[in-house]
Scaffold this motif. Structure first.
Motif, PDB file in Angstrom:
ATOM      1  N   PRO A  79       0.796  -1.229   0.000  1.00 45.48           N
ATOM      2  CA  PRO A  79       0.000   0.000   0.000  1.00 45.48           C
ATOM      3  C   PRO A  79       0.834   1.286   0.000  1.00 45.48           C
ATOM      4  O   PRO A  79       0.427   2.276  -0.602  1.00 45.48           O
ATOM      5  CB  PRO A  79      -0.835  -0.106   1.276  1.00 45.48           C
ATOM      6  CG  PRO A  79      -0.935  -1.566   1.542  1.00 45.48           C
ATOM      7  CD  PRO A  79       0.387  -2.134   1.093  1.00 45.48           C
ATOM      8  N   ASP A  80       1.998   1.287   0.665  1.00 46.07           N
ATOM      9  CA  ASP A  80       2.826   2.493   0.670  1.00 46.07           C
ATOM     10  C   ASP A  80       3.329   2.830  -0.727  1.00 46.07           C
ATOM     11  O   ASP A  80       3.266   3.987  -1.161  1.00 46.07           O
ATOM     12  CB  ASP A  80       4.019   2.334   1.627  1.00 46.07           C
ATOM     13  CG  ASP A  80       3.610   2.425   3.081  1.00 46.07           C
ATOM     14  OD1 ASP A  80       2.732   3.249   3.404  1.00 46.07           O
ATOM     15  OD2 ASP A  80       4.170   1.672   3.895  1.00 46.07           O
ATOM     16  N   THR A  81       3.831   1.833  -1.443  1.00 47.64           N
ATOM     17  CA  THR A  81       4.318   2.047  -2.810  1.00 47.64           C
ATOM     18  C   THR A  81       3.180   2.509  -3.711  1.00 47.64           C
ATOM     19  O   THR A  81       3.339   3.431  -4.508  1.00 47.64           O
ATOM     20  CB  THR A  81       4.956   0.754  -3.364  1.00 47.64           C
ATOM     21  OG1 THR A  81       6.051   0.388  -2.516  1.00 47.64           O
ATOM     22  CG2 THR A  81       5.446   0.930  -4.784  1.00 47.64           C
ATOM     23  N   ALA A  82       2.029   1.870  -3.576  1.00 42.49           N
ATOM     24  CA  ALA A  82       0.871   2.234  -4.404  1.00 42.49           C
ATOM     25  C   ALA A  82       0.396   3.648  -4.080  1.00 42.49           C
ATOM     26  O   ALA A  82       0.067   4.421  -4.986  1.00 42.49           O
ATOM     27  CB  ALA A  82      -0.250   1.224  -4.222  1.00 42.49           C
ATOM     28  N   ALA A  83       0.356   4.004  -2.799  1.00 39.31           N
ATOM     29  CA  ALA A  83      -0.083   5.353  -2.422  1.00 39.31           C
ATOM     30  C   ALA A  83       0.833   6.398  -3.044  1.00 39.31           C
ATOM     31  O   ALA A  83       0.355   7.408  -3.587  1.00 39.31           O
ATOM     32  CB  ALA A  83      -0.111   5.498  -0.902  1.00 39.31           C
ATOM     33  N   THR A  84       2.120   6.170  -2.993  1.00 39.85           N
ATOM     34  CA  THR A  84       3.074   7.101  -3.603  1.00 39.85           C
ATOM     35  C   THR A  84       2.833   7.218  -5.101  1.00 39.85           C
ATOM     36  O   THR A  84       2.835   8.320  -5.654  1.00 39.85           O
ATOM     37  CB  THR A  84       4.521   6.648  -3.319  1.00 39.85           C
ATOM     38  OG1 THR A  84       4.727   6.663  -1.903  1.00 39.85           O
ATOM     39  CG2 THR A  84       5.530   7.564  -3.994  1.00 39.85           C
ATOM     40  N   TYR A  85       2.587   6.095  -5.771  1.00 39.59           N
ATOM     41  CA  TYR A  85       2.318   6.097  -7.213  1.00 39.59           C
ATOM     42  C   TYR A  85       1.081   6.952  -7.529  1.00 39.59           C
ATOM     43  O   TYR A  85       1.123   7.816  -8.410  1.00 39.59           O
ATOM     44  CB  TYR A  85       2.103   4.660  -7.707  1.00 39.59           C
ATOM     45  CG  TYR A  85       1.694   4.565  -9.154  1.00 39.59           C
ATOM     46  CD1 TYR A  85       2.640   4.648 -10.168  1.00 39.59           C
ATOM     47  CD2 TYR A  85       0.369   4.389  -9.511  1.00 39.59           C
ATOM     48  CE1 TYR A  85       2.261   4.561 -11.501  1.00 39.59           C
ATOM     49  CE2 TYR A  85      -0.015   4.300 -10.836  1.00 39.59           C
ATOM     50  CZ  TYR A  85       0.936   4.379 -11.836  1.00 39.59           C
ATOM     51  OH  TYR A  85       0.558   4.301 -13.147  1.00 39.59           O
ATOM     52  N   TYR A  86      -0.018   6.737  -6.824  1.00 42.60           N
ATOM     53  CA  TYR A  86      -1.243   7.485  -7.110  1.00 42.60           C
ATOM     54  C   TYR A  86      -1.118   8.962  -6.737  1.00 42.60           C
ATOM     55  O   TYR A  86      -1.713   9.815  -7.387  1.00 42.60           O
ATOM     56  CB  TYR A  86      -2.450   6.844  -6.414  1.00 42.60           C
ATOM     57  CG  TYR A  86      -2.730   5.440  -6.901  1.00 42.60           C
ATOM     58  CD1 TYR A  86      -2.966   5.181  -8.247  1.00 42.60           C
ATOM     59  CD2 TYR A  86      -2.732   4.366  -6.029  1.00 42.60           C
ATOM     60  CE1 TYR A  86      -3.205   3.899  -8.709  1.00 42.60           C
ATOM     61  CE2 TYR A  86      -2.971   3.080  -6.476  1.00 42.60           C
ATOM     62  CZ  TYR A  86      -3.207   2.850  -7.817  1.00 42.60           C
ATOM     63  OH  TYR A  86      -3.437   1.570  -8.269  1.00 42.60           O
ATOM     64  N   GLN A  87      -0.331   9.256  -5.727  1.00 43.64           N
ATOM     65  CA  GLN A  87      -0.090  10.657  -5.381  1.00 43.64           C
ATOM     66  C   GLN A  87       0.682  11.352  -6.495  1.00 43.64           C
ATOM     67  O   GLN A  87       0.334  12.472  -6.885  1.00 43.64           O
ATOM     68  CB  GLN A  87       0.655  10.747  -4.049  1.00 43.64           C
ATOM     69  CG  GLN A  87      -0.213  10.376  -2.871  1.00 43.64           C
ATOM     70  CD  GLN A  87       0.568  10.147  -1.591  1.00 43.64           C
ATOM     71  OE1 GLN A  87       1.761   9.889  -1.597  1.00 43.64           O
ATOM     72  NE2 GLN A  87      -0.123  10.236  -0.466  1.00 43.64           N
ATOM     73  N   LYS A  88       1.704  10.695  -7.021  1.00 46.38           N
ATOM     74  CA  LYS A  88       2.530  11.300  -8.082  1.00 46.38           C
ATOM     75  C   LYS A  88       1.822  11.346  -9.426  1.00 46.38           C
ATOM     76  O   LYS A  88       2.026  12.277 -10.194  1.00 46.38           O
ATOM     77  CB  LYS A  88       3.844  10.531  -8.226  1.00 46.38           C
ATOM     78  CG  LYS A  88       4.794  10.744  -7.077  1.00 46.38           C
ATOM     79  CD  LYS A  88       6.092   9.985  -7.287  1.00 46.38           C
ATOM     80  CE  LYS A  88       7.054  10.231  -6.144  1.00 46.38           C
ATOM     81  NZ  LYS A  88       8.302   9.463  -6.324  1.00 46.38           N
ATOM     82  N   THR A  89       1.022  10.344  -9.735  1.00 46.63           N
ATOM     83  CA  THR A  89       0.435  10.271 -11.075  1.00 46.63           C
ATOM     84  C   THR A  89      -0.930  10.931 -11.186  1.00 46.63           C
ATOM     85  O   THR A  89      -1.261  11.497 -12.224  1.00 46.63           O
ATOM     86  CB  THR A  89       0.327   8.811 -11.550  1.00 46.63           C
ATOM     87  OG1 THR A  89      -0.543   8.078 -10.681  1.00 46.63           O
ATOM     88  CG2 THR A  89       1.694   8.153 -11.610  1.00 46.63           C
ATOM     89  N   MET A  90      -1.731  10.850 -10.130  1.00 41.29           N
ATOM     90  CA  MET A  90      -3.103  11.357 -10.183  1.00 41.29           C
ATOM     91  C   MET A  90      -3.346  12.546  -9.266  1.00 41.29           C
ATOM     92  O   MET A  90      -4.446  13.066  -9.208  1.00 41.29           O
ATOM     93  CB  MET A  90      -4.086  10.238  -9.823  1.00 41.29           C
ATOM     94  CG  MET A  90      -4.069   9.089 -10.783  1.00 41.29           C
ATOM     95  SD  MET A  90      -5.257   7.834 -10.258  1.00 41.29           S
ATOM     96  CE  MET A  90      -4.954   6.602 -11.515  1.00 41.29           C
ATOM     97  N   GLY A  91      -2.348  12.929  -8.508  1.00 43.63           N
ATOM     98  CA  GLY A  91      -2.531  14.026  -7.571  1.00 43.63           C
ATOM     99  C   GLY A  91      -3.345  13.641  -6.351  1.00 43.63           C
ATOM    100  O   GLY A  91      -3.950  14.489  -5.699  1.00 43.63           O
ATOM    101  N   ALA A  92      -3.360  12.356  -6.010  1.00 45.91           N
ATOM    102  CA  ALA A  92      -4.125  11.881  -4.860  1.00 45.91           C
ATOM    103  C   ALA A  92      -3.547  12.443  -3.562  1.00 45.91           C
ATOM    104  O   ALA A  92      -2.343  12.672  -3.456  1.00 45.91           O
ATOM    105  CB  ALA A  92      -4.115  10.358  -4.818  1.00 45.91           C
ATOM    106  N   GLU A  93      -4.434  12.636  -2.605  1.00 51.91           N
ATOM    107  CA  GLU A  93      -4.036  13.065  -1.262  1.00 51.91           C
ATOM    108  C   GLU A  93      -4.406  11.955  -0.284  1.00 51.91           C
ATOM    109  O   GLU A  93      -5.501  11.400  -0.356  1.00 51.91           O
ATOM    110  CB  GLU A  93      -4.783  14.328  -0.863  1.00 51.91           C
ATOM    111  CG  GLU A  93      -4.435  15.540  -1.685  1.00 51.91           C
ATOM    112  CD  GLU A  93      -5.233  16.750  -1.239  1.00 51.91           C
ATOM    113  OE1 GLU A  93      -5.243  17.036  -0.023  1.00 51.91           O
ATOM    114  OE2 GLU A  93      -5.860  17.375  -2.099  1.00 51.91           O
ATOM    115  N   GLU A  94      -3.495  11.650   0.626  1.00 52.87           N
ATOM    116  CA  GLU A  94      -3.788  10.666   1.659  1.00 52.87           C
ATOM    117  C   GLU A  94      -4.653  11.323   2.734  1.00 52.87           C
ATOM    118  O   GLU A  94      -4.302  12.377   3.259  1.00 52.87           O
ATOM    119  CB  GLU A  94      -2.497  10.137   2.276  1.00 52.87           C
ATOM    120  CG  GLU A  94      -2.733   9.041   3.289  1.00 52.87           C
ATOM    121  CD  GLU A  94      -1.460   8.410   3.789  1.00 52.87           C
ATOM    122  OE1 GLU A  94      -1.393   8.170   5.017  1.00 52.87           O
ATOM    123  OE2 GLU A  94      -0.537   8.153   2.989  1.00 52.87           O
TER     124      GLU A  94
END
Length: 126
Positions: free
Chosen positions: A12-27
């Motif tokens: 989940p940590d790797t995936a969260a970083t990916y979605y934050q960088k690619t889609m602008g997701a916020e945790e």
């Protein structure tokens, strides 16, 4: 009714970083078990939440790689579909169908993220 997809991923940590960088997701939320293992990360993109959890086979939580691919398409609307698709690919995703103007009035493409999840990246014509 409210619906929030939960994507099962190897890390989940790797995936969260990916979605934050690619889609602008916020945790917006994170929970760990008693051993410190991340059990859920909730992300939000422009007000739309989705969650990430690790594969836990004994609970039936299997990632796309565990079952030979994803049976689900996630459709996400963005103002700049091309930029999102480019960032997804730069981060390890794969283009399945290029982002292009479609005859039905949308600009969209289909991508597989590095965790095996399938995305329709869509939005208004440009």
């Amino acid at each position: 009714m409210s619906m929030k997809p939960r994507l099962i991923v190897p890390d989940p940590d790797t995936a969260a970083t990916y979605y934050q960088k690619t889609m602008g997701a916020e945790e917006v939320f994170r929970a760990q078990d008693d051993n410190g293992r991340v059990m859920v990360v909730v992300l939000q993109v422009d007000g739309s939440p989705f969650s990430l959890s690790p594969a836990v086979p004994e609970w039936g939580w299997l990632s796309p790689d565990d079952i030979g691919g994803s049976p689900v398409l996630l459709e996400a609307e963005f103002a700049d579909q091309d930029a999102v698709a480019e960032r997804m690919v730069a981060g390890g995703g794969t283009v399945i169908v290029p982002v292009e103007n479609r005859p039905y009035g949308k600009r969209e493409g289909r991508l597989r993220d590095p965790f095996g999840h399938l995305w329709i990246v869509t939005g208004e014509l440009r």
